[in-house]
Design an enzyme around this catalytic site. Structure first.
Site, short mmCIF file in Angstrom:
data_model
loop_
_atom_site.label_atom_id
_atom_site.label_comp_id
_atom_site.label_asym_id
_atom_site.label_seq_id
_atom_site.Cartn_x
_atom_site.Cartn_y
_atom_site.Cartn_z
N ASP A 82 0.86 -1.19 0.00
CA ASP A 82 0.00 0.00 0.00
C ASP A 82 0.89 1.23 0.00
OD1 ASP A 82 -2.35 1.71 0.28
OD2 ASP A 82 -3.35 -0.14 0.87
N HIS A 107 -2.52 3.03 -4.72
CA HIS A 107 -2.05 2.54 -3.42
C HIS A 107 -0.63 2.00 -3.53
CE1 HIS A 107 -5.61 3.06 -0.92
NE2 HIS A 107 -6.35 2.60 -1.88
N GLU A 139 -9.65 2.48 -5.69
CA GLU A 139 -9.43 3.86 -5.31
C GLU A 139 -8.34 4.61 -6.09
OE1 GLU A 139 -11.06 3.85 -0.78
OE2 GLU A 139 -8.96 3.26 -0.99
C1 ACM Z 1 -10.73 -0.81 0.20
O1 ACM Z 1 -11.25 -0.79 1.34
N1 ACM Z 1 -10.17 0.27 -0.30
C2 ACM Z 1 -10.73 -2.03 -0.60
#
Ligand code: ACM
Ligand code: ZN
Length: 768
Positions: free
Chosen positions: A193, A268, A333
């Site tokens: 991440d 991420h 995201e």
């Molecule tokens: C997530 O909670 N962004 C998969």
């Protein structure tokens, strides 16, 4: 008549069965209790002969489990030895088709025990049940019963984010133990991440040399951490070597847990880009962020061939370490503003005929999927990968609610359900005032237990695509393993039952009773579990006939001994013992706790009750409130409880772009001197104070006289979450009081919702 008798007999038997299942979590498919017990003595032998490595591994684990329960390890001998006083463990030949690949049958008789399964996984789960039964007795006694057991879903998962906080190898082993203890079988390891790259990749050493460490800001709140200022400031971090990973995967395999690595892309990945900025669109170096980043714009460039070469190299090493069929590639995201500005990304879109950046992400994911498929693996990703098109071969993890999972299943994708509504174990599990800081929300033990992974919208055929579910553990607010334990236990016990036990055997009371034994097991294992289920919440029960409120006290614990006070003092065993809802006749603070075996099980929750003239009076609203913010229904504005700063606390009535116009019928003409209207402002949630509150009074409910107006003085731009009472101190007489709270017609200038309607939240109109 006959049919009725048969029905009653069947009901009695099945009630008996469920009562007898009392101690195993997750609840077995069927348990038939018999008289008597089998005792493990020094004479007891386990008749089992391993014929290969996986069976040897099983035998070792079975020995460990028996030793942990009984204190000694019985001899494991070939099945030809003694006939009595033994535990005979056998793989079925021929197979028992009813129990499938993971099921088992267990017959505990007075003189012997039979454990059978089609696979070592089934035998392993049968041993877990034996261990659980032993931990509920003196450690050597097994009550006689016949169990047939097998799981409802194939994917019974638990995820762990080791990027936001690094979890040491020793904790990863424990985590796998907890998964296995619950007969769960997937460990989704979130290794990448923004805030840390956690897996050694030999071809790209900087991923861990640079990407695994960030400026140490552990003393600050996650979202208040500034970027590093000095090159050589203290660092926080860590990573798993390839040797660590191999050992963990092997350990998990022995416990029938598949480890699924998650290598995030295209977003991420600021940790990776800190090490190799050349794979971003801008090529600009940005340090590994020490805390929250939002929105996530610094992502892999989809226009550069080098990005794909890099990712294929990384995935090749990852596939070499993880034998799992599935490889998780994240996909969530990504804010695509860098892609919009990047010449190479734009060129890729032109060359490939892609109409927007969503399609560019789809191109990215499909390309990676081809690569994985070529290597005999399958792609799984978060539900954003549905956007812009996706081949049905990819599996979806539905996290933004269940809707993406429904769409995906209808389109022929396999789906793992993991909605934020029930499966985000980084959310609070009890009242925030009594819990360590968590991400937000509130997912109690009971809420998890009531989760149904298969949405009603799906046909029987479509429902087959729901292969299971999992809980996600994001660790922004979990600095260490002890804290992770607190967040997963006991909620994973509830989830394990959702995933293993038959849907129609669901019974909250029975589960909460079995949790008593489960908590004892957690104690035995030294697990730092949450006792939030023992928190006592006080809720009003309105008695409109008497214009009074009764208070009911509730917990998620089984048959709790609750002690309470109504004067704000700390409850003890000397306080009132709760038996049924009680009337409160004057304002005060109710505090209640569960005390069991002389131990207080959690901190008391304080609930203030205000007793006033409008309690339980009929309220007529001119405009309905939002269905999502109903609070407790028609008496919510006059139930004696005021809302807190949390607009989700169940006390607030929310109005979207509407005024509150509420007429209270006091039942008879009364004189009063003060009317207070409780309101909330949470600018970030688009909730604003009303501009003003007007109070009118009437004897007949038709002709009203204005009593006065109170203006709100707080700016709508004030971003602080806050509540206030808008108080009119003025004497009035009448049977009806009409309160109008005028909503702010649009979000203020500079606000994210500028020009759009906001929300008005009101709770408790107090008439004194
Ligand atoms: C997530 O909670 N962004 C998969
Ligand atoms: Zn680019």
């Amino acid at each position: 008549m006959k049919r009725l008798t048969i029905l009653l007999v069947t009901m009695t038997i099945s009630l008996g069965i469920f009562a007898q299942a009392a101690d195993i979590v997750p609840k077995p498919v069927s348990v038939v209790k018999k008289d008597g017990v089998f005792r493990i003595t020094n004479n007891t032998k386990v008749l089992f002969e391993a014929s290969n490595e996986i069976e040897e591994d099983f035998a070792d684990l079975a020995k460990e489990l028996l030793k942990s329960a009984t204190g000694t390890t019985p001899d494991f001998v070939a099945p030809t030895a003694q006939k009595e006083d033994n535990i005979l463990i056998q793989l079925n030949n021929p197979l028992d088709t009813k129990i499938g690949n993971e099921g088992y049958t267990l017959s505990i008789q007075k003189d012997r025990v039979f454990l059978n399964a089609n696979t070592t996984a089934g035998l392993f789960y049968g041993m877990q049940s034996i261990w659980q039964l032993l931990t509920s007795t003196d450690g050597t006694t097994l009550p006689c019963m016949d169990i047939t057991d097998y799981p409802r879903f194939g994917w019974r998962g638990l995820h762990l984010d080791v990027s936001r906080h690094f979890m040491p190898v020793e904790f990863i082993y424990k985590y796998i133990d907890y998964i296995a203890l619950h007969k769960m079988n997937v460990f989704h390891w979130h290794l990448v991440d923004d805030q840390g790259w956690r897996i050694e990749i030999k071809k790209y050493p900087k991923l861990t040399e640079v990407g695994a460490f960030r400026a140490d800001r552990e003393d600050l709140d996650w979202n208040s951490r500034k970027e590093p200022v000095k090159e050589n400031e203290p660092k926080y971090g860590g990573f798993y070597s390839q040797e660590d990973v191999k050992a963990i995967v092997e350990y998990a395999h022995k416990k029938h847990v598949t480890v699924i690595p998650e290598i995030e892309m295209p977003a991420h990945v600021m940790s990776a880009l800190a090490a190799y900025p050349e794979y971003s669109c801008t090529g600009e170096y940005k340090p590994v962020p020490p805390g929250g980043v939002w929105p996530i714009t610094h992502i892999f460039c989809a226009g550069k061939e080098e990005t794909f070469n890099f990712l294929e190299d990384v995935l090749t090493e990852v596939m070499g370490l993880f034998p799992s069929t599935y490889i998780h590639i994240g996909g969530d995201e990504a804010t695509k503003t860098e892609w919009e500005k990047c010449e190479l990304c734009q060129k890729r879109m032109t060359d490939e005929g892609l109409k927007d950046e969503h399609e560019l992400q789809a191109y990215f994911i499909k390309r990676i999927e081809k690569f994985l498929n070529k290597n005999g693996r399958q792609l799984i990703g978060w539900d954003e990968i549905l956007e812009g098109g996706l081949d049905p071969t990819a599996t979806i993890m539905s996290w933004r609610g269940s809707d993406p999972g429904i769409r995906a299943a209808k389109a022929g994708h396999d789906v793992v359900m993991s909605p934020t509504s029930h499966c985000y174990f980084d959310y609070y599990q009890g009242d925030p005032s009594l819990e360590p800081k968590a991400f937000g929300g509130n997912i109690t033990l009971k809420k998890v237990y009531n989760f149904e992974p298969v949405p009603a919208e799906l046909s029987v055929e479509e429902a087959k695509h729901i292969i299971g579910a999992q809980a996600n553990i994001w660790t922004e607010y979990m600095p260490n393993g002890r804290h992770v334990e607190y967040m997963i236990m006991p909620r994973m016990s509830a989830l394990s039952e959702v995933l293993w036990s038959p849907k129609d055997s669901k019974d909250w009371g029975d589960f909460s009773k079995r949790m008593e034994s489960q908590y004892k097991r957690f104690d035995k294992l030294g697990i730092n579990y949450a006792t939030s289920a023992f928190q006592v919440s006080a809720r009003p029960e309105l008695d409109p006939a008497n214009k009074a409120i009764k208070v009911s006290l509730n917990t998620d614990a089984w048959d709790p001994d609750i002690y309470y006070t109504t004067d704000g003092s700390e409850p003890t065993v000397q306080s009132n013992k709760y038996t049924q809802p009680f009337t409160i006749s004057k304002s005060g603070t109710v505090k209640a706790v569960v005390i069991q075996d002389g131990k207080q099980k959690s901190q008391p929750l304080a609930t203030d009750f205000t007793i006033h003239k409008a309690i339980a009076c009929k309220v007529d609203q001119k405009y309905p409130n939002s269905k999502s913010y109903e609070s407790t229904g028609e008496y919510a504005l006059v139930d004696g409880i005021k809302g807190s700063k949390d607009h989700h606390d169940g006390n607030w009535k929310g109005f979207n772009a509407k005024d509150l116009v509420a007429t209270i019928d006091l039942g008879q003409s009364q004189t009063f001197s003060k009317v207070s209207t409780g309101v909330l402002q949470d600018n970030g949630a688009w909730i604003f104070y009303p501009t003003h509150v007007t109070v009118e009074v009437s004897e007949d409910g038709q002709n009203f006289n204005k009593l006065g107006t109170v203006k709100n003085k707080v700016s709508a731009r004030d971003g602080e979450r806050q509540i206030q009472d808008l108080v009119l101190n003025k004497k009035g007489t009448g049977r009806y009081i009409r309160v109008t709270a005028a909503h702010l017609t649009s979000c203020p200038k500079g606000h994210a919702g500028e020009g759009q309607p906001g929300w008005l939240f009101v709770d408790e109109i107090i008439v004194e």
